[in-house]
Design a protein around this motif. Structure first.
Motif, PDB file in Angstrom:
ATOM      1  N   TRP A   7       1.843  -3.990   5.092  1.00 36.11           N
ATOM      2  CA  TRP A   7       0.674  -4.784   5.478  1.00 36.11           C
ATOM      3  C   TRP A   7      -0.415  -4.598   4.429  1.00 36.11           C
ATOM      4  O   TRP A   7      -0.799  -3.469   4.119  1.00 36.11           O
ATOM      5  N   PRO A   8      -0.921  -5.672   3.862  1.00 36.30           N
ATOM      6  CA  PRO A   8      -1.860  -5.537   2.742  1.00 36.30           C
ATOM      7  C   PRO A   8      -3.270  -5.175   3.191  1.00 36.30           C
ATOM      8  O   PRO A   8      -4.194  -5.956   3.042  1.00 36.30           O
ATOM      9  N   GLY A   9      -3.432  -3.970   3.722  1.00 35.64           N
ATOM     10  CA  GLY A   9      -4.737  -3.565   4.228  1.00 35.64           C
ATOM     11  C   GLY A   9      -5.324  -2.400   3.465  1.00 35.64           C
ATOM     12  O   GLY A   9      -4.772  -1.945   2.461  1.00 35.64           O
ATOM     13  N   VAL A  10      -6.437  -1.900   3.968  1.00 34.02           N
ATOM     14  CA  VAL A  10      -7.145  -0.813   3.296  1.00 34.02           C
ATOM     15  C   VAL A  10      -6.310   0.470   3.283  1.00 34.02           C
ATOM     16  O   VAL A  10      -6.289   1.205   2.299  1.00 34.02           O
ATOM     17  N   GLY A  11      -5.602   0.725   4.374  1.00 35.22           N
ATOM     18  CA  GLY A  11      -4.821   1.948   4.473  1.00 35.22           C
ATOM     19  C   GLY A  11      -3.813   2.044   3.341  1.00 35.22           C
ATOM     20  O   GLY A  11      -3.658   3.078   2.697  1.00 35.22           O
ATOM     21  N   ARG A  12      -3.147   0.937   3.078  1.00 32.90           N
ATOM     22  CA  ARG A  12      -2.139   0.936   2.029  1.00 32.90           C
ATOM     23  C   ARG A  12      -2.786   1.116   0.660  1.00 32.90           C
ATOM     24  O   ARG A  12      -2.267   1.835  -0.193  1.00 32.90           O
ATOM     25  N   VAL A  13      -3.930   0.470   0.466  1.00 29.98           N
ATOM     26  CA  VAL A  13      -4.653   0.623  -0.798  1.00 29.98           C
ATOM     27  C   VAL A  13      -5.018   2.088  -1.018  1.00 29.98           C
ATOM     28  O   VAL A  13      -4.880   2.620  -2.125  1.00 29.98           O
ATOM     29  N   ILE A  14      -5.464   2.751   0.056  1.00 26.86           N
ATOM     30  CA  ILE A  14      -5.857   4.154  -0.093  1.00 26.86           C
ATOM     31  C   ILE A  14      -4.652   5.017  -0.460  1.00 26.86           C
ATOM     32  O   ILE A  14      -4.722   5.861  -1.347  1.00 26.86           O
ATOM     33  N   VAL A  15      -3.534   4.784   0.207  1.00 23.95           N
ATOM     34  CA  VAL A  15      -2.327   5.560  -0.110  1.00 23.95           C
ATOM     35  C   VAL A  15      -1.921   5.359  -1.570  1.00 23.95           C
ATOM     36  O   VAL A  15      -1.642   6.312  -2.290  1.00 23.95           O
ATOM     37  N   GLN A  16      -1.957   4.085  -1.987  1.00 19.90           N
ATOM     38  CA  GLN A  16      -1.599   3.809  -3.383  1.00 19.90           C
ATOM     39  C   GLN A  16      -2.590   4.447  -4.340  1.00 19.90           C
ATOM     40  O   GLN A  16      -2.206   4.993  -5.381  1.00 19.90           O
ATOM     41  N   ALA A  17      -3.873   4.412  -3.993  1.00 15.95           N
ATOM     42  CA  ALA A  17      -4.892   4.992  -4.857  1.00 15.95           C
ATOM     43  C   ALA A  17      -4.727   6.501  -4.963  1.00 15.95           C
ATOM     44  O   ALA A  17      -4.935   7.086  -6.028  1.00 15.95           O
ATOM     45  N   ILE A  18      -4.348   7.124  -3.848  1.00 20.58           N
ATOM     46  CA  ILE A  18      -4.133   8.573  -3.891  1.00 20.58           C
ATOM     47  C   ILE A  18      -2.966   8.889  -4.821  1.00 20.58           C
ATOM     48  O   ILE A  18      -3.038   9.801  -5.648  1.00 20.58           O
ATOM     49  N   GLN A  19      -1.897   8.098  -4.714  1.00 25.02           N
ATOM     50  CA  GLN A  19      -0.748   8.340  -5.582  1.00 25.02           C
ATOM     51  C   GLN A  19      -1.112   8.140  -7.052  1.00 25.02           C
ATOM     52  O   GLN A  19      -0.646   8.850  -7.926  1.00 25.02           O
ATOM     53  N   ALA A  20      -2.010   7.172  -7.311  1.00 21.17           N
ATOM     54  CA  ALA A  20      -2.384   6.872  -8.693  1.00 21.17           C
ATOM     55  C   ALA A  20      -3.630   7.636  -9.125  1.00 21.17           C
ATOM     56  O   ALA A  20      -4.103   7.451 -10.246  1.00 21.17           O
ATOM     57  N   GLN A  21      -4.182   8.490  -8.257  1.00 18.19           N
ATOM     58  CA  GLN A  21      -5.411   9.231  -8.530  1.00 18.19           C
ATOM     59  C   GLN A  21      -6.539   8.315  -8.984  1.00 18.19           C
ATOM     60  O   GLN A  21      -7.274   8.604  -9.920  1.00 18.19           O
ATOM     61  N   ASP A  22      -6.672   7.203  -8.307  1.00 20.15           N
ATOM     62  CA  ASP A  22      -7.693   6.213  -8.620  1.00 20.15           C
ATOM     63  C   ASP A  22      -8.956   6.563  -7.826  1.00 20.15           C
ATOM     64  O   ASP A  22      -9.234   6.004  -6.768  1.00 20.15           O
ATOM     65  N   PHE A  23      -9.758   7.536  -8.357  1.00 24.01           N
ATOM     66  CA  PHE A  23     -10.924   8.049  -7.609  1.00 24.01           C
ATOM     67  C   PHE A  23     -11.819   6.978  -7.012  1.00 24.01           C
ATOM     68  O   PHE A  23     -12.146   7.036  -5.830  1.00 24.01           O
ATOM     69  N   PRO A  24     -12.282   6.010  -7.824  1.00 24.24           N
ATOM     70  CA  PRO A  24     -13.247   5.055  -7.277  1.00 24.24           C
ATOM     71  C   PRO A  24     -12.701   4.331  -6.043  1.00 24.24           C
ATOM     72  O   PRO A  24     -13.423   4.139  -5.061  1.00 24.24           O
ATOM     73  N   VAL A  25     -11.420   3.970  -6.066  1.00 25.99           N
ATOM     74  CA  VAL A  25     -10.856   3.246  -4.922  1.00 25.99           C
ATOM     75  C   VAL A  25     -10.740   4.176  -3.712  1.00 25.99           C
ATOM     76  O   VAL A  25     -11.032   3.781  -2.579  1.00 25.99           O
TER      77      VAL A  25
END
Lengths: 285, 305, 337
Positions: free
Chosen positions: B254-272
């Motif tokens: 599901w293209p929501g915020v939760g998924r974005v956060i998980v992906q950002a954590i995996q990519a160490q994308d601090f700002p996101v």
């Protein structure tokens, strides 16, 4: 103690939960002695073998089938329960001890200490617990010890809040006032007088928290942030098995059922404990 | 009431500040993103340049103050992965998460309330037993597993519904149902026990002694009071839905915020990560503020206490 | 003249996991219009349960009305359809309950709670009901009634809350007002104020009142008739003066002795009735008070005494006793002299 077990025997739900919890603990402890295949031994010839209900006791069979690497699912579930239960129990104990002590301190000293502590609780409550756990595990790494600490971190505030409330009420009671009057020291009052009086709610919260923590642990390892392979973990089995959902339903079904039954039994026991000791806690969750 | 509101508002601001602070420091422990951003084999000079460009070589407290100031202005920095403002990356995913959580909250509360009321009013019947067993199972089922099982049944076996992704209304059914089960199980159990408690209250006897019709007694005297703990529970559930979005959005792609956060954590994308967590916490704080207000409306003792 | 309320052989039990509790056993009595009846007994005497059960206010189950008839203005209340009972409650029979803290709904305004029976039974509009509510609050002695109607129970003191309860009870000008331990939760001075108010209201609106209490002292100044209950039975009943001056049941005598000014010459120490309240789970046999009664005879333990007009007493003074309390007390006095 006798009346406690008598009451437990009378409650069908409570007894069911209690017995099921015992079965799970026994299964976790006895896992190495049950003659099961190793949970980590893969076998390319026995990949995704379907469950065979009839062969429960014949050696070398896979009653719950095997996964995509040919590992025995029953064995992985049982060994997985060792990790899960150890981590969850560790988190419950750590969170319970820290939360209870902080709750007692806040309730006893009131004033500034209490205000700061409750503010910290409020701030932490503004962040959904799952998000907090996710962040911290990602930051510190997913070792068993770290998981215990992180899960305890999501748990301490429940004890702290409820115990603080209880202590606020208790400290006005005669026996505490008289302990003051005879000059008992602060620590003595907290450990000898207050602590024993809040043990019942602590026990009830701990049981209900155990169920919540088991699910959260599984969710973390489902996201790949649990104990790392090759150690079997329920959440990880679900995550890996998802890929094969069209060809091998059993890989993803049984670990989930294991989580469900464990949580259900702990919840039943916890609900019963709460109703037995203190129905007022019902809305305090 | 105004004082109560102001206090709650101030508490909310402090809470969000606290969350942002936690997230800032935790995400700095996550690791150095520069390594991830540059192609393999980049020289130390390139790394140093990028660090300067991202402001990562300034003292930590200075970075903290800067980002705090920026965040007040809605600037969470540029996403390392997407190379656009982090807040935009998160905000555009918000409707998907909010609509799913909102749907589950409304639908689940409705079903749970009806089931809980039935269980309380039909005490000792088979109906109560069925509701209670269903609620117990619902509470014990991990949502992500339930989601997978529903996909197995409705998408894989029956081929009726999509396995995941967003698009039409049919994409909402499985994730919505999954989350609703959890919501309604909690609500049903709480409402039942709350109703049974209130039915024993003295003021309910007073209401009946006035000759009021059973319907009036139930809605105005029993349900009205039994709802107060349920409102608190709805706040807690909203938090679990928002937090649980990281898991359920993974299950249903599901293209929501939760998924974005998980992906950002995996990519160490601090700002996101910061923008995502701050946004979710912000929404949760607002929801809790609404719950507190509703609480004040429902219970006059809170309002003036 | 037909009595306003005529209770015949009312028996109520509760089915509990521990067994059947015999809460009310074969109770019969009447009240004339305008009379004030004080019912006295300790908890478990059946005094509250019998009053609640006749208008369907006990939970069923576990409560169960085994037998009896309750004629109110000629109609048997126990045979009414639920709807008829709803129309009667609050309108013809008003209630005032004990502990106004828990008996008032904490989340509804005082106005709403008093207006509810008015709007239900008389179809009053919101404004009409409000005028009547203000009137009622002034009647029960609440100052600034018009500004206070928008407030909630927790904003009132205990005594004021009890006045609100009374306003609810009398709101529809009921024929019969049943007050159940209405002053028990209040402190002594407030209790006296409320009793004054009730006496005053009786003069103004002339309602028939059943005043249920465990306190002999409370009914002394309020009731015309007094009725003492124990173990789900009526032990003694009669005009207040007769019962106070000339008790014929050992239980009444014990209650009187335990009053602070009990015993004519003012006892130095408060008397306490020996023993414990009866266990109502066993099927009651004989006089329920017999196990605690020093004067009990063998017959008391075997046979239940009927409630009969006492010898050389005032008309309407009845007691249920096999022993002769007057003779026993006389013997005792002679022995100690």
């Amino acid at each position: 103690m006798k009346s406690f077990f008598l009451a437990l025997l009378k409650s069908r739900a409570g007894l069911f939960g209690f017995l099921l919890v015992l079965v799970f603990i026994a299964g976790a402890i006895l896992a190495p002695y049950l003659g099961l295949p190793s949970p980590t031994r893969s076998s390319l010839t026995a990949r995704m073998v379907a469950p065979t209900w009839t062969s429960l006791f014949s050696p070398g069979a896979h009653p719950l089938g095997t996964d995509e690497l040919g590992r025995d699912i029953l064995s992985r579930i049982l060994y997985g329960s060792r990790t899960t239960l150890l981590i969850a129990a560790g988190a419950v104990v750590l969170g319970g001890v820290v939360g209870t002590l902080l709750g007692i301190v806040a309730g006893y000293y009131r004033g500034m200490v209490d205000r700061i502590l409750m503010r910290i609780v409020d701030i932490q409550l503004a962040l959904p617990l799952m998000l907090l756990a996710l962040l911290v595990v990602a930051a510190v790494g997913a070792s068993s010890q770290n998981l215990v600490v992180v899960l305890a971190l999501t748990s301490w505030l429940r004890y702290a809040r409820i115990i603080r409330g209880q202590v606020l009420a208790l400290r006005e009671r005669e026996f505490i006032l008289s302990a003051h009057a005879i000059g008992a020291g602060t620590w003595r009052i907290m450990i000898k007088h207050l602590l024993p009086n809040v043990m019942t709610p602590v026990l009830v919260i701990a049981t209900l928290e155990l169920a919540r923590i088991i699910i959260m642990d599984a969710a973390l390892s489902f996201l790949g942030l649990g104990v790392q392979p090759p150690s079997p973990s329920w959440g990880r089995m679900l995550a890996d098995g998802r890929v094969y959902i069209t060809t091998a339903w059993w890989i993803v079904t049984f670990p989930g059922l294991a989580i469900l039954l464990t949580v259900l039994s702990v919840n039943l026991l916890g609900d019963w404990l709460r109703d037995y000791f203190d129905p007022k806690l019902r809305t305090a969750r | 009431m105004t004082r109560y509101l102001l206090v709650k508002l101030l508490e909310a601001v402090v809470a969000i500040w606290g969350v942002v602070t936690i997230v800032f420091f935790v995400s700095r422990i996550l690791g150095d993103p520069t390594v991830l951003l540059l192609p393999v084999g980049a020289g130390p000079e390139e790394i140093a340049n990028l660090r300067t460009a991202l402001g990562l070589d300034e003292p930590l407290w200075q970075q903290y103050l800067y980002s705090l100031l920026a965040m007040v202005k809605g600037d969470f920095g540029i996403s390392f992965q997407h190379v656009r403002p982090a807040l935009d990356v998160v905000l555009e995913r918000m409707p998907a998460t909010a609509s799913l959580a909102g749907l589950a909250l409304i639908f689940g509360t409705l079903i749970g309330a009806i089931a809980g009321a039935i269980a309380a009013l039909m005490r000792g019947t088979v109906a109560e037993l069925v509701v209670m067993i269903a609620a117990l199972l619902g509470q014990a089922t991990p949502t992500f597993w339930l989601g997978i099982m529903l996909i197995l049944l409705f998408s894989v076996e029956l081929g009726l519904l999509p396995t995941g992704g967003a698009g039409g209304w049919e994409n909402y059914i499985l994730p919505g149902l999954t989350l609703s089960v959890f919501v309604s199980a909690s609500i049903a159990r709480l409402l039942r026990s709350s109703l049974l408690d209130i039915m024993r209250e003295d003021y309910v006897r007073t209401a009946r002694a006035k000759g009021l019709m059973p319907r009036t007694v139930f809605f105005w005297h029993i349900a009205r009071n039994a709802l107060i703990p349920v409102v608190t529970m709805i706040g807690i559930i909203a938090g679990e839905l928002l937090g649980g979005s990281v898991v359920i959005e993974t299950v249903f792609a599901w293209p929501g915020v939760g998924r974005v956060i998980v992906q950002a954590i995996q990519a160490q994308d601090f700002p996101v990560i910061q923008a995502g967590v701050a946004l979710v916490a912000g929404i949760f704080v607002v929801v809790n503020l609404l719950v507190d207000l509703l609480y004040g409306v429902l219970d006059p003792r809170i309002r003036r206490g | 003249m037909t009595p306003l309320l005529d209770i015949r052989n009312l028996t109520v039990v509760f089915d509990t996991p521990a067994g059947t509790v015999h809460a009310v056993n074969d109770v019969s009595y009447t009240i004339e219009e305008g009379e004030t009846l004080g019912i006295v007994g300790e908890s478990g005497s059946g005094k509250s349960v019998h009053a609640l059960s006749m208008v369907g206010l006990i939970a069923r189950p576990p409560g169960r009305i085994v037998s009896g008839e309750v004629y109110f203005k000629g109609r048997d209340l126990l045979k009414l359809a639920p709807r008829e009972l709803y129309n009667l409650r609050g309108k013809e029979i008003g209630f005032v309950f004990q502990d106004p803290m828990t008996s008032l709904n904490p989340v509804l305004t005082i106005e709403r709670q008093i207006a509810e029976p008015l709007r239900r039974h008389f179809n009053l509009s919101k404004n009409q009901a409000r005028e009547r509510v203000v009137e009622l609050l002034e009647l029960v002695g609440i100052p600034n009634a018009r500004t206070r109607i928008g407030q909630y129970p927790h904003e009132f003191s205990g005594g004021m809350r009890q006045r609100v309860m009374i306003a609810i009870g009398i709101s529809c000008n009921p024929k019969l007002l049943i007050a159940d331990e209405a002053t028990t939760a209040l402190d002594v001075t407030v209790q006296a104020q409320i009793l004054d108010l009730v006496r005053d209201l009786k003069k103004k609106i002339g309602t028939t009142v059943i005043w249920i209490t465990h306190d002999m002292g409370v009914v002394a100044g309020l009731a015309d008739t007094i009725q003492v209950m124990y173990g789900g039975r009526i032990m003694e009943r009669g005009p207040v003066d007769a019962v106070f001056e000339d008790p014929r049941s050992a239980y009444t005598w014990g209650l009187l002795k335990s009053l602070p000014h009990g015993g004519k010459r003012g006892a130095t120490r408060l008397y306490q009735i020996p023993g414990n309240p009866p266990n109502l789970i066993e099927k009651p046999v004989g006089d329920p008070f017999a196990p605690r009664n020093a004067f009990a005879t063998e017959r008391c333990k075997r046979e239940t005494p009927p409630l009969l007009q006492v010898e050389d007493g005032v008309a309407g003074h009845k007691a249920a006793a096999w022993y002769d309390l007057r003779a026993e007390l006389k013997k005792e006095r002679e022995a100690s002299a």
